[in-house]
Every structure is written in structure tokens, then in C-alpha cells.
Design a protein around this motif. Sequence first.
Motif, PDB file in Angstrom:
ATOM      1  N   ARG A  55       0.826  -1.222   0.000  1.00  0.00           N
ATOM      2  CA  ARG A  55       0.000   0.000   0.000  1.00  0.00           C
ATOM      3  C   ARG A  55       0.851   1.258   0.000  1.00  0.00           C
ATOM      4  O   ARG A  55       0.352   2.348   0.268  1.00  0.00           O
ATOM      5  N   GLY A  56       2.149   1.073  -0.216  1.00  0.00           N
ATOM      6  CA  GLY A  56       3.025   2.236  -0.378  1.00  0.00           C
ATOM      7  C   GLY A  56       3.571   2.807   0.913  1.00  0.00           C
ATOM      8  O   GLY A  56       4.133   3.900   0.928  1.00  0.00           O
ATOM      9  N   MET A  57       3.444   2.066   2.020  1.00  0.00           N
ATOM     10  CA  MET A  57       3.956   2.598   3.283  1.00  0.00           C
ATOM     11  C   MET A  57       5.408   2.207   3.511  1.00  0.00           C
ATOM     12  O   MET A  57       5.902   1.260   2.906  1.00  0.00           O
ATOM     13  N   THR A  58       6.064   2.937   4.385  1.00  0.00           N
ATOM     14  CA  THR A  58       7.470   2.681   4.697  1.00  0.00           C
ATOM     15  C   THR A  58       7.531   1.853   5.976  1.00  0.00           C
ATOM     16  O   THR A  58       7.021   2.282   7.012  1.00  0.00           O
ATOM     17  N   VAL A  59       8.131   0.672   5.866  1.00  0.00           N
ATOM     18  CA  VAL A  59       8.082  -0.297   6.963  1.00  0.00           C
ATOM     19  C   VAL A  59       9.463  -0.847   7.273  1.00  0.00           C
ATOM     20  O   VAL A  59      10.181  -1.265   6.359  1.00  0.00           O
ATOM     21  N   PHE A  60       9.784  -0.906   8.551  1.00  0.00           N
ATOM     22  CA  PHE A  60      11.007  -1.574   8.988  1.00  0.00           C
ATOM     23  C   PHE A  60      10.622  -2.982   9.437  1.00  0.00           C
ATOM     24  O   PHE A  60       9.938  -3.158  10.449  1.00  0.00           O
ATOM     25  N   GLY A  61      11.069  -3.981   8.674  1.00  0.00           N
ATOM     26  CA  GLY A  61      10.703  -5.376   8.951  1.00  0.00           C
ATOM     27  C   GLY A  61      10.462  -6.054   7.619  1.00  0.00           C
ATOM     28  O   GLY A  61       9.900  -5.434   6.716  1.00  0.00           O
ATOM     29  N   PRO A  62      10.892  -7.320   7.472  1.00  0.00           N
ATOM     30  CA  PRO A  62      10.776  -7.979   6.172  1.00  0.00           C
ATOM     31  C   PRO A  62       9.356  -8.419   5.835  1.00  0.00           C
ATOM     32  O   PRO A  62       8.579  -8.785   6.709  1.00  0.00           O
ATOM     33  N   SER A  63       9.058  -8.403   4.533  1.00  0.00           N
ATOM     34  CA  SER A  63       7.827  -8.999   3.996  1.00  0.00           C
ATOM     35  C   SER A  63       8.027 -10.505   3.960  1.00  0.00           C
ATOM     36  O   SER A  63       9.125 -11.008   4.177  1.00  0.00           O
ATOM     37  N   MET A  64       6.969 -11.228   3.578  1.00  0.00           N
ATOM     38  CA  MET A  64       7.128 -12.644   3.280  1.00  0.00           C
ATOM     39  C   MET A  64       7.756 -12.726   1.889  1.00  0.00           C
ATOM     40  O   MET A  64       7.474 -11.879   1.071  1.00  0.00           O
ATOM     41  N   PRO A  65       8.585 -13.700   1.517  1.00  0.00           N
ATOM     42  CA  PRO A  65       8.976 -14.788   2.385  1.00  0.00           C
ATOM     43  C   PRO A  65      10.218 -14.517   3.231  1.00  0.00           C
ATOM     44  O   PRO A  65      10.673 -15.432   3.919  1.00  0.00           O
ATOM     45  N   GLY A  66      10.746 -13.280   3.236  1.00  0.00           N
ATOM     46  CA  GLY A  66      11.931 -13.002   4.063  1.00  0.00           C
ATOM     47  C   GLY A  66      11.698 -13.382   5.522  1.00  0.00           C
ATOM     48  O   GLY A  66      12.569 -13.956   6.186  1.00  0.00           O
ATOM     49  N   ALA A  67      10.473 -13.089   6.018  1.00  0.00           N
ATOM     50  CA  ALA A  67      10.153 -13.386   7.422  1.00  0.00           C
ATOM     51  C   ALA A  67      10.160 -14.882   7.701  1.00  0.00           C
ATOM     52  O   ALA A  67      10.259 -15.308   8.856  1.00  0.00           O
ATOM     53  N   LEU A  68      10.084 -15.685   6.622  1.00  0.00           N
ATOM     54  CA  LEU A  68      10.116 -17.147   6.827  1.00  0.00           C
ATOM     55  C   LEU A  68      11.488 -17.629   7.294  1.00  0.00           C
ATOM     56  O   LEU A  68      11.615 -18.760   7.759  1.00  0.00           O
ATOM     57  N   LEU A  69      12.504 -16.809   7.145  1.00  0.00           N
ATOM     58  CA  LEU A  69      13.811 -17.211   7.698  1.00  0.00           C
ATOM     59  C   LEU A  69      13.651 -17.492   9.189  1.00  0.00           C
ATOM     60  O   LEU A  69      14.349 -18.311   9.754  1.00  0.00           O
ATOM     61  N   GLU A  70      12.725 -16.776   9.832  1.00  0.00           N
ATOM     62  CA  GLU A  70      12.395 -17.073  11.232  1.00  0.00           C
ATOM     63  C   GLU A  70      11.173 -17.983  11.352  1.00  0.00           C
ATOM     64  O   GLU A  70      11.127 -18.863  12.211  1.00  0.00           O
ATOM     65  N   GLY A  71      10.190 -17.772  10.504  1.00  0.00           N
ATOM     66  CA  GLY A  71       8.898 -18.451  10.651  1.00  0.00           C
ATOM     67  C   GLY A  71       8.917 -19.920  10.305  1.00  0.00           C
ATOM     68  O   GLY A  71       8.045 -20.668  10.734  1.00  0.00           O
ATOM     69  N   SER A  72       9.910 -20.341   9.523  1.00  0.00           N
ATOM     70  CA  SER A  72      10.012 -21.758   9.165  1.00  0.00           C
ATOM     71  C   SER A  72      11.476 -22.185   9.210  1.00  0.00           C
ATOM     72  O   SER A  72      12.298 -21.738   8.405  1.00  0.00           O
ATOM     73  N   LYS A  73      11.780 -23.068  10.150  1.00  0.00           N
ATOM     74  CA  LYS A  73      13.166 -23.540  10.260  1.00  0.00           C
ATOM     75  C   LYS A  73      13.538 -24.382   9.041  1.00  0.00           C
ATOM     76  O   LYS A  73      14.697 -24.414   8.645  1.00  0.00           O
ATOM     77  N   VAL A  74      12.530 -25.063   8.446  1.00  0.00           N
ATOM     78  CA  VAL A  74      12.797 -25.843   7.235  1.00  0.00           C
ATOM     79  C   VAL A  74      13.195 -24.893   6.103  1.00  0.00           C
ATOM     80  O   VAL A  74      14.188 -25.124   5.403  1.00  0.00           O
ATOM     81  N   PHE A  75      12.437 -23.820   5.951  1.00  0.00           N
ATOM     82  CA  PHE A  75      12.768 -22.816   4.931  1.00  0.00           C
ATOM     83  C   PHE A  75      14.187 -22.289   5.158  1.00  0.00           C
ATOM     84  O   PHE A  75      14.987 -22.198   4.228  1.00  0.00           O
ATOM     85  N   ALA A  76      14.507 -21.965   6.419  1.00  0.00           N
ATOM     86  CA  ALA A  76      15.827 -21.400   6.729  1.00  0.00           C
ATOM     87  C   ALA A  76      16.936 -22.408   6.431  1.00  0.00           C
ATOM     88  O   ALA A  76      17.971 -22.058   5.856  1.00  0.00           O
ATOM     89  N   LYS A  77      16.722 -23.671   6.794  1.00  0.00           N
ATOM     90  CA  LYS A  77      17.744 -24.689   6.563  1.00  0.00           C
ATOM     91  C   LYS A  77      17.960 -24.910   5.067  1.00  0.00           C
ATOM     92  O   LYS A  77      19.094 -25.013   4.599  1.00  0.00           O
ATOM     93  N   GLU A  78      16.864 -24.986   4.315  1.00  0.00           N
ATOM     94  CA  GLU A  78      16.994 -25.199   2.870  1.00  0.00           C
ATOM     95  C   GLU A  78      17.665 -23.990   2.216  1.00  0.00           C
ATOM     96  O   GLU A  78      18.486 -24.133   1.316  1.00  0.00           O
ATOM     97  N   PHE A  79      17.337 -22.819   2.719  1.00  0.00           N
ATOM     98  CA  PHE A  79      17.972 -21.594   2.227  1.00  0.00           C
ATOM     99  C   PHE A  79      19.486 -21.652   2.464  1.00  0.00           C
ATOM    100  O   PHE A  79      20.290 -21.369   1.578  1.00  0.00           O
ATOM    101  N   MET A  80      19.863 -22.062   3.681  1.00  0.00           N
ATOM    102  CA  MET A  80      21.303 -22.104   4.015  1.00  0.00           C
ATOM    103  C   MET A  80      22.037 -23.138   3.157  1.00  0.00           C
ATOM    104  O   MET A  80      23.160 -22.913   2.731  1.00  0.00           O
ATOM    105  N   THR A  81      21.398 -24.273   2.908  1.00  0.00           N
ATOM    106  CA  THR A  81      22.028 -25.294   2.067  1.00  0.00           C
ATOM    107  C   THR A  81      22.228 -24.755   0.654  1.00  0.00           C
ATOM    108  O   THR A  81      23.308 -24.869   0.071  1.00  0.00           O
TER     109      THR A  81
END
Length: 432
Positions: free
Chosen positions: A91-117
Motif C-alpha cells: 500500500r506504499g507505506m514505509t516499513v522496517f521489517g521484512p515482507s514474506m517470504p523473508g520473514a520465513l527465515l524465522e517463521g520456518s526452520k525448514v525454509f531457513a535450513k533449505e535456504f542455508m544449504t
Amino acid sequence: MRVLLLGGGGREHALAWKLRQSSEVDELFYSPGADPDPANAGLASVAEWVPLDILDPGEVAKWSEARRVDLVVVGPEAPLVAGVAGELRRRGMTVFGPSMPGALLEGSKVFAKEFMTRHGIPTARFEIFREAEAARRHLASRCTEYPLVVKADGLASGKGVSICETLEEALEALDRFMVRRVFGVAGERVIVEERLLGREASFFVVTDGRRAVPLETCQDYKRLEDGDRGPNTGGMGGFSPSPFLDAAGREAVMSRIVEPTLAGLSSDGISYRGVLYVGLMLTSSGPKVLEFNARFGDPETQALMPRLASDLFPLLLSSARGELDGVPVRWRDEPSVCVVLASRGYPGAFDSGWPIAGVDRAETREGVAVFHAGTRRSAGGTLVTAGGRVLAVVALGGNLEMARRIAYEAAAEIRFEGRRHRTDIAEIARTA
Ligand code: AMP
Ligand code: GLY
């Protein structure tokens, strides 16, 4: 500038306290959620309380648009994982904090592990399981070495990790996460990983997705009791900087972990604006990632903010705008020590409603700040306990030992029924 801070805990009080010192911040609002009781008297004294359902992106967006908020700062993980930052950005606002799927680095350990691999980022060796039977076979296999770690995939308030010495313990953890589903869908997938040995440290960078500004390092204490015994908590204290990450160590974390993470996010097409929290194990073969979080640490932020000499607001704003370049970030040399005062019963069912005395006296000490987590004002205006973690007492000192002494002296001024705290925060020799 008008700022809305989402969240209502000790981390948010520390952020609000620091944002209030900025000459650029004219109005500061905070929303801990829709609860009609703001439950943080400290935050309420530096920012204006707004009841919003902070897990509802539409509601947060509507209010922020109507009030012409210039910057929304997201404190906790839950609104990030609920997609609040992304919706505000759309909606055009200025936000400090990641959108999805960046937030999944915390929200899903599987996502984070696969990302790291995928991106060659050092972390513990692991296997992912979607079915309990396959996981049981793996745990019972002769090739599987103990101790090992069983983790639920999703958010579980820091309780979804079990370090297992034996097959029986591992089967019990698996059963809890995957069969009994004590954390609901968070246990749909489970990770079994190698147990890493070493020192832990928390490492934060503020990033706009391309550039990253490292913050000072910290160590936190998750266990309830001295000597790292007892149940895991949200955090019983911390100190900054970590004595185990010197300039060369920090450089190694930046080049081996942070830079490949940012490059990986960008090659995966993920725009990440906010803070990336890297939970590290400093092993004999270099730093490895225990976990990523998509937000500031709690209580690390309480230890960090008094050390930050420069203005926090331009740092957050330029990250949120994607223009993180040349923002001056200066730190005080003095280390800080943060001691959390908790309620009787915490981290289980805890007492509340007890009058708190001595906060003013503690705060008047040189170099001391007291951040509130679970406090409120009673109808008569008395400060009373209203949470498991009640207050964080933070002190700066000429060296770590002095900061530690001042923090404990200030903490001793504060009294409430059932108050408990660790006595070994920042006692390096004893935690060695
Ligand atoms: P996490 O939420 O993944 O950071 O895990 C919480 C805590 O569990 C960490 O701070 C560590 O103390 C511990 N932990 C998690 N993973 C491991 C691991 N692979 N080896 C040793 N300890 C771990
Ligand atoms: N201090 C640990 C955390 O914020 O997750």
C-alpha cells in the motif's frame, strides 16, 4: 515524523526509549495488540498507546494510512510472519521489517535450513521429516549419533527446540511436536540436526536487502536459573559486547554468513528490509548459524540501545526505504549488562498484580535504564506487575565487571512480591 511501533514488550520499550531521543521523531505510537489493557507502563510513558490487532495487516494498514504514519517499525515476529510488513508495503507505506517470504527465515526452520544449504551458509548438518514414522526410523538408526537436536519447523515461542541425549528423549520430542502437536501446525515438519558445541552469540545487522550495517554483539541467557540450568525462558538477561567475537570474528561472520545470506536472498528474489538476527554457535571450525530471526532480539535490544550513541531513527528509516548508505552508526565503548526481573512461576503460570517499588531510585543511578516488559498502572496509579518478565535493568559501566555491579545494585533497589532473577549474568568465569 510520525512513527508506529508494533509490539509491547521490553524490546519495544528499549526501541521506543531510543526513538524518543531522536530530533526527527515528533510523534510515537505503539500497539501491543488489540488487548484493551496496554500492559506496559514504561512504553506508555514514552509513546502513545493504540489498540490494534497487529496480526491483521488490513487493520494496521488502515490505521497507519488514516494517521499518515511515516514509518512503521515491527518489533515481534508474529506480525511479520502474518504478513503485516508486506501488506503495508504493497500500500506504499514505509516499513522496517521484512515482507514474506523473508520473514520465513524465522517463521520456518525448514525454509531457513533449505535456504542455508542452497547458499552455502554454515549451519548444523540436518535432515527434514514430514512423517513421524520416517523420523523414528532415522532416530533409531545405528548411523545416528547422539546427542542431537529435534526442532519443530514453525514458531513455538522458543520452545520448539529439544536437545536430546538419548533415543528415548528424541522420540519423546518427536511425539510432542509431530504427533501430539503441542505447537499445532508448527510441528507438521520436524528437523533433526547435529548438536553443535561452542559459545553462543547474537549478531544483528540492519539491512535494506543489499547493504548491511552490523550492530554490536550480544550474549543472552535463555535458561531460568544460574549456571544455565532450569527451563528455557524468553531471556533472563544479557550483555554487550560478546567477549568471544573480536574484530576478526565479526569480520568472519559478515563474510561467511551475512554477505552470502544477503546475496542468497537477492538471488532468490526476496527483498529484505529490517533487522536480520543471526543466532550463532562459535565452533572450533568457525561460526555457524543456529537460527535466523527476522527481528531484534529480546532482551538483547535492551542491552544494545543504551550503547548506541547515534540516532536510531535514520538507521531504521533508511533501511525501510532501501537507502541504507552512509548512515552514521556510533557505539559507546562502555559495555552494558541487562538483568531481567521476572515474576514467581515464570516461565510457567505466574503471579501478577503485585506493587513494584524502587524503579525511580534505580533509574536515577548513573548509566542505568529500566525497561518495562510486564507492568501496568493500577486504577490508583500504582505500578504493578503484569507479566512473566516484568522489568529489565540495564547498566553501562567502564568495563563489564563495573556494568555488572551497577546493574545488580540497581536491580536490588527494585522490589515486588515473588521477584526473581539470575545472579550470574555477565559472570564470564562462571559461564565459561
Ligand atoms: P533456536 O531457536 O534454533 O536458536 O534454538 C534455541 C537454542 O537451542 C539455541 O539458542 C541453542 O542454545 C540451542 N540449539 C539449537 N540448535 C542447536 C544445535 N544444533 N546445537 C546445539 N544447540 C542448539
Ligand atoms: N533473545 C532471543 C530472542 O530474541 O529470540
